[in-house]
Scaffold this motif. Structure first.
Motif, PDB file in Angstrom:
ATOM      1  N   ARG A 110     112.159  62.968  81.116  1.00 12.33           N
ATOM      2  CA  ARG A 110     110.775  62.882  80.662  1.00 12.33           C
ATOM      3  C   ARG A 110     109.833  63.585  81.633  1.00 12.33           C
ATOM      4  O   ARG A 110     108.626  63.516  81.475  1.00 12.33           O
ATOM      5  CB  ARG A 110     110.369  61.409  80.528  1.00 12.33           C
ATOM      6  N   GLN A 111     110.383  64.243  82.632  1.00 12.47           N
ATOM      7  CA  GLN A 111     109.535  64.776  83.699  1.00 12.47           C
ATOM      8  C   GLN A 111     109.960  66.181  84.095  1.00 12.47           C
ATOM      9  O   GLN A 111     110.089  66.489  85.271  1.00 12.47           O
ATOM     10  CB  GLN A 111     109.598  63.834  84.906  1.00 12.47           C
ATOM     11  N   SER A 118     110.821  59.028  87.553  1.00 10.11           N
ATOM     12  CA  SER A 118     112.156  58.454  87.618  1.00 10.11           C
ATOM     13  C   SER A 118     112.940  59.223  88.668  1.00 10.11           C
ATOM     14  O   SER A 118     113.314  60.387  88.450  1.00 10.11           O
ATOM     15  CB  SER A 118     112.868  58.545  86.264  1.00 10.11           C
ATOM     16  N   TYR A 119     113.162  58.614  89.816  1.00  8.30           N
ATOM     17  CA  TYR A 119     113.834  59.322  90.892  1.00  8.30           C
ATOM     18  C   TYR A 119     115.340  59.410  90.668  1.00  8.30           C
ATOM     19  O   TYR A 119     115.996  60.261  91.265  1.00  8.30           O
ATOM     20  CB  TYR A 119     113.483  58.674  92.233  1.00  8.30           C
ATOM     21  N   SER A 120     115.874  58.558  89.780  1.00 11.69           N
ATOM     22  CA  SER A 120     117.274  58.732  89.397  1.00 11.69           C
ATOM     23  C   SER A 120     117.427  60.021  88.601  1.00 11.69           C
ATOM     24  O   SER A 120     118.419  60.744  88.743  1.00 11.69           O
ATOM     25  CB  SER A 120     117.756  57.525  88.578  1.00 11.69           C
ATOM     26  N   GLN A 121     116.434  60.348  87.755  1.00 16.85           N
ATOM     27  CA  GLN A 121     116.454  61.623  87.038  1.00 16.85           C
ATOM     28  C   GLN A 121     116.317  62.781  88.010  1.00 16.85           C
ATOM     29  O   GLN A 121     116.971  63.824  87.856  1.00 16.85           O
ATOM     30  CB  GLN A 121     115.328  61.668  86.008  1.00 16.85           C
ATOM     31  N   GLY A 166      97.533  64.961  93.166  1.00 15.38           N
ATOM     32  CA  GLY A 166      97.328  65.246  91.759  1.00 15.38           C
ATOM     33  C   GLY A 166      98.403  64.585  90.920  1.00 15.38           C
ATOM     34  O   GLY A 166      99.163  63.738  91.395  1.00 15.38           O
ATOM     35  N   ASP A 167      98.499  64.982  89.654  1.00 10.32           N
ATOM     36  CA  ASP A 167      99.493  64.386  88.764  1.00 10.32           C
ATOM     37  C   ASP A 167     100.108  65.476  87.882  1.00 10.32           C
ATOM     38  O   ASP A 167      99.557  66.563  87.750  1.00 10.32           O
ATOM     39  CB  ASP A 167      98.868  63.279  87.903  1.00 10.32           C
ATOM     40  N   PRO A 168     101.271  65.195  87.273  1.00 10.83           N
ATOM     41  CA  PRO A 168     101.978  66.217  86.497  1.00 10.83           C
ATOM     42  C   PRO A 168     101.595  66.284  85.018  1.00 10.83           C
ATOM     43  O   PRO A 168     102.239  67.017  84.267  1.00 10.83           O
ATOM     44  CB  PRO A 168     103.451  65.791  86.647  1.00 10.83           C
ATOM     45  N   GLY A 169     100.572  65.563  84.592  1.00  9.57           N
ATOM     46  CA  GLY A 169     100.204  65.544  83.178  1.00  9.57           C
ATOM     47  C   GLY A 169      99.794  66.911  82.658  1.00  9.57           C
ATOM     48  O   GLY A 169      99.052  67.643  83.323  1.00  9.57           O
TER      49      GLY A 169
END
Length: 289
Positions: free
Chosen positions: A117-118, A161-164, A16-19
């Motif tokens: 943003r996530q 963003s995996y840095s986030q 799925g997605d996080p939207g």
């Protein structure tokens, strides 16, 4: 600061997605109803066998030519074979399944204060980490292991963003040490390090393909929009390796449903089936009726 030596590797993938702006089936066109995040945890010693495990699964499911598992592309009988194979391996599986209808257009202003943003994706990672790190710490203490840290290996997905995520991982560690969150679950800082967070393409590591099996199996158990009717047989096949907590309960540990409490979840009877299998009770308490 260098990364600490690790004892465990957690391979993480999603379905799925996080939207949240538009969510089906409320909106005719929108993001997926569910977001599923699964981790397959393997010891450092056993990780050396992961490539051979995947090769055996590929051979059994007719994918021996490329040695890469793509669960969604398998025939149903081969999906079951793949899930049964994973369910027999020396790993532990953790899954968070969030039904997003109640999150549609929701804003978490507290989370948004942290530059990201996530926030929703990171929140699901947090729920996963609370259980996963608890298991790693308990296991390392029980067996008196010299190493106890867990390395997180994310399957790369567009838009994240995996840095986030790594920075958020460090924040969780600090909050766990300081007792910022007064709640049942906290990430166990003793096994965490932001220097042990990586992201790689699905095909690059055998462990990520095992995580794909787990995430896809649970996604197909709850989704009835994109993958056809809910099909619980794959997720049930994983049961021998789904993690259980200190009270021997897999509910709210190896398998976590959001929202909570379960009787508040606006999901259909077929979507409830896999959670009921793992011990969830959707009967509202008398005071709530």
């Amino acid at each position: 600061m260098s990364a600490p030596d690790h004892e465990f590797i957690a391979y993480i993938d999603e379905g799925g997605d996080p939207g949240l702006r538009r969510v089906r089936p409320i909106d005719e066109k929108g993001s997926t109803e569910w977001m599923v995040l699964s981790a397959v945890v393997v010891s450092r010693a056993q990780d050396a066998n992961a490539k051979a495990w995947v090769a055996d699964i590929c051979k059994a499911t007719g994918q021996a030519h490329d040695q890469v598992i793509h669960f969604k592309d398998l025939e149903p009988e081969h999906k079951l074979l793949a899930a049964q194979s994973l369910g027999a391996l020396p790993v532990r599986i953790f899954t968070v399944a969030s039904n997003k209808k109640n999150m549609r257009r929701h804003r978490n202003e507290r989370a948004e204060r942290i530059p990201s943003r996530q926030w929703f994706y990171n929140w699901l990672v947090r729920i996963l980490m609370e259980r996963l790190t608890d298991w790693c710490l308990r296991y390392s203490q029980k067996h008196k292991l010299g190493r106890r840290h867990v390395k997180l290996m994310f399957s790369q997905s567009g838009g994240h963003s995996y840095s986030q995520t790594a920075a958020y991982h460090e924040l969780l560690k600090i909050q766990g040490q300081s007792g910022t969150y007064l709640k049942k679950w906290v990430p166990r800082s003793e096994v965490m390090s932001m220097h042990l967070v990586e992201a790689h393409p699905h095909y690059a590591f055998a462990g990520l393909q095992l995580a794909d099996i787990a995430a896809s199996s649970f996604y197909q158990a709850v989704d009835n929009l994109d993958t056809g009717p809910c099909n619980t047989q794959y997720a049930i096949a994983l049961e021998p390796r789904v993690a259980y907590g200190a009270n021997n309960d897999k509910r709210d540990y190896g398998i976590v449903l959001q929202p909570t409490p379960p009787w508040k979840a606006d999901i259909s009877d077929d979507q409830k089936e896999i959670f009921q299998h793992y011990g969830y009770d959707f009967t509202p308490p008398r005071w709530a009726i």
